[in-house]
Design a protein around this motif. Sequence first.
Motif, short mmCIF file in Angstrom:
data_model
loop_
_atom_site.label_atom_id
_atom_site.label_comp_id
_atom_site.label_asym_id
_atom_site.label_seq_id
_atom_site.Cartn_x
_atom_site.Cartn_y
_atom_site.Cartn_z
N ILE A 1 43.50 -18.03 62.60
CA ILE A 1 44.49 -17.66 63.61
C ILE A 1 44.38 -18.56 64.83
O ILE A 1 45.39 -19.06 65.35
CB ILE A 1 44.31 -16.18 64.01
CG1 ILE A 1 44.69 -15.27 62.85
CG2 ILE A 1 45.17 -15.84 65.23
CD1 ILE A 1 44.40 -13.80 63.09
N LEU A 2 43.16 -18.80 65.31
CA LEU A 2 42.98 -19.62 66.51
C LEU A 2 43.27 -21.09 66.22
O LEU A 2 43.78 -21.80 67.09
CB LEU A 2 41.56 -19.44 67.05
CG LEU A 2 41.25 -18.02 67.54
CD1 LEU A 2 39.78 -17.91 67.94
CD2 LEU A 2 42.15 -17.63 68.69
N ALA A 3 42.95 -21.55 65.03
CA ALA A 3 43.28 -22.93 64.66
C ALA A 3 44.79 -23.11 64.60
O ALA A 3 45.33 -24.17 64.95
CB ALA A 3 42.65 -23.29 63.31
N ASP A 4 45.49 -22.07 64.17
CA ASP A 4 46.96 -22.10 64.14
C ASP A 4 47.52 -22.26 65.54
O ASP A 4 48.61 -22.81 65.73
CB ASP A 4 47.48 -20.81 63.49
CG ASP A 4 49.00 -20.75 63.48
OD1 ASP A 4 49.62 -21.78 63.16
OD2 ASP A 4 49.56 -19.68 63.78
N GLU A 5 46.77 -21.79 66.55
CA GLU A 5 47.20 -21.93 67.94
C GLU A 5 46.79 -23.28 68.53
O GLU A 5 47.03 -23.54 69.71
CB GLU A 5 46.60 -20.80 68.79
CG GLU A 5 47.09 -19.42 68.39
CD GLU A 5 48.60 -19.29 68.50
OE1 GLU A 5 49.15 -19.69 69.54
OE2 GLU A 5 49.23 -18.83 67.54
N GLY A 6 46.17 -24.13 67.73
CA GLY A 6 45.83 -25.48 68.20
C GLY A 6 44.42 -25.63 68.71
O GLY A 6 44.08 -26.67 69.30
N HIS A 7 43.56 -24.62 68.52
CA HIS A 7 42.20 -24.69 69.05
C HIS A 7 41.22 -25.21 67.99
O HIS A 7 41.49 -25.12 66.78
CB HIS A 7 41.74 -23.30 69.52
CG HIS A 7 42.63 -22.70 70.57
ND1 HIS A 7 42.90 -23.32 71.77
CD2 HIS A 7 43.34 -21.53 70.58
CE1 HIS A 7 43.72 -22.56 72.47
NE2 HIS A 7 44.01 -21.48 71.78
N VAL A 8 40.10 -25.71 68.44
CA VAL A 8 39.00 -26.12 67.56
C VAL A 8 37.99 -24.98 67.54
O VAL A 8 37.47 -24.60 68.58
CB VAL A 8 38.33 -27.42 68.05
CG1 VAL A 8 37.14 -27.77 67.17
CG2 VAL A 8 39.34 -28.56 68.07
N VAL A 9 37.73 -24.43 66.37
CA VAL A 9 36.90 -23.23 66.25
C VAL A 9 35.60 -23.55 65.53
O VAL A 9 35.59 -24.17 64.47
CB VAL A 9 37.66 -22.11 65.50
CG1 VAL A 9 36.81 -20.84 65.48
CG2 VAL A 9 39.00 -21.84 66.16
N THR A 10 34.49 -23.10 66.13
CA THR A 10 33.17 -23.18 65.51
C THR A 10 32.69 -21.75 65.29
O THR A 10 32.90 -20.89 66.15
CB THR A 10 32.18 -23.93 66.41
OG1 THR A 10 32.70 -25.22 66.71
CG2 THR A 10 30.83 -24.09 65.72
N THR A 11 32.05 -21.48 64.16
CA THR A 11 31.61 -20.12 63.86
C THR A 11 30.10 -20.04 63.71
O THR A 11 29.45 -21.00 63.30
CB THR A 11 32.28 -19.59 62.57
OG1 THR A 11 31.88 -20.41 61.46
CG2 THR A 11 33.79 -19.60 62.70
N ALA A 12 29.57 -18.88 64.06
CA ALA A 12 28.14 -18.59 63.90
C ALA A 12 28.02 -17.20 63.28
O ALA A 12 28.70 -16.27 63.69
CB ALA A 12 27.43 -18.64 65.24
N GLU A 13 27.14 -17.08 62.28
CA GLU A 13 27.00 -15.80 61.57
C GLU A 13 25.90 -14.93 62.15
O GLU A 13 25.70 -13.80 61.71
CB GLU A 13 26.71 -16.05 60.08
CG GLU A 13 25.32 -16.58 59.77
CD GLU A 13 25.19 -18.08 60.02
OE1 GLU A 13 24.10 -18.63 59.76
OE2 GLU A 13 26.19 -18.69 60.44
#
Length: 258
Positions: free
Chosen positions: A29-41
């Motif tokens: 969803i956030l990438a669709d808004e043009g953002h670069v997303v990093t995830t941590a579990e």
Amino acid sequence: MPFDALEVHMANILVVDDEIGIRELLSEILADEGHVVTTAESAASARALRRQSTPDLILLDIWMPDTDGVTLLKEWVAGGQLTAPVIMMSGHATLETAGEATRLGALDFLEKPIALARLLGAVRTGLEHGQRLRGPRNVPSGGPGGEEPPSLRTRPASGEPVVRETSAPTAQSLSINLDQPLREARDQFERVYFEYQLSKESYSMTRVADRAGLERTHLYRKLKQLGVELGRGARRAERFDDPSTPGQGTAAAPGQDE
């Protein structure tokens, strides 16, 4: 200063959540808004990522198996590492827990399952807040010797070639058959219009909806009706804006909240 006036459309966002489904969904969803997303579990992974870079915004889950989000937030505050706005997330947090996170410095609290509009609104507010804290970026007023950089000149210097912007497609260049019935001609025009706007706005559904003057839900349905192909993230987000399908309308499916 309004956020749009800063012309900052892309941000680095860190999503910390032990549920892989939520991480993937928020990322799309956030990438669709043009953002670069990093995830941590986990909190440990989030700590390591924070040592490597500083995000513009952090979405932090409260209940995690190794270290809960409130404890991690306390660590960042105590160590002077709270350098970006933090939005807490949880499906079972009490008002007391949410209040404690806010007192520690969290900007907002999102209750799972998260409504898509609520998510995007909180992210936008968080980025605006972070931008105000950082202040506008300084742009040098002149190059060596006080000469104004070419990129800031309002008029070309003598002898400089004039570069004209490529204009948007005109009605004449769209090759729409005006001899067909009005409905078919209108659909053909709308298809070309939305394909152009999606490409121009890097498939950000929010910006296309704003430009077209439509609600996001209406835009998704219009594109589906016209047969306009969406990006992967936009297709995934579409199901959260379609109230006609049971269980939709939120950014977290049942059973994914903690």
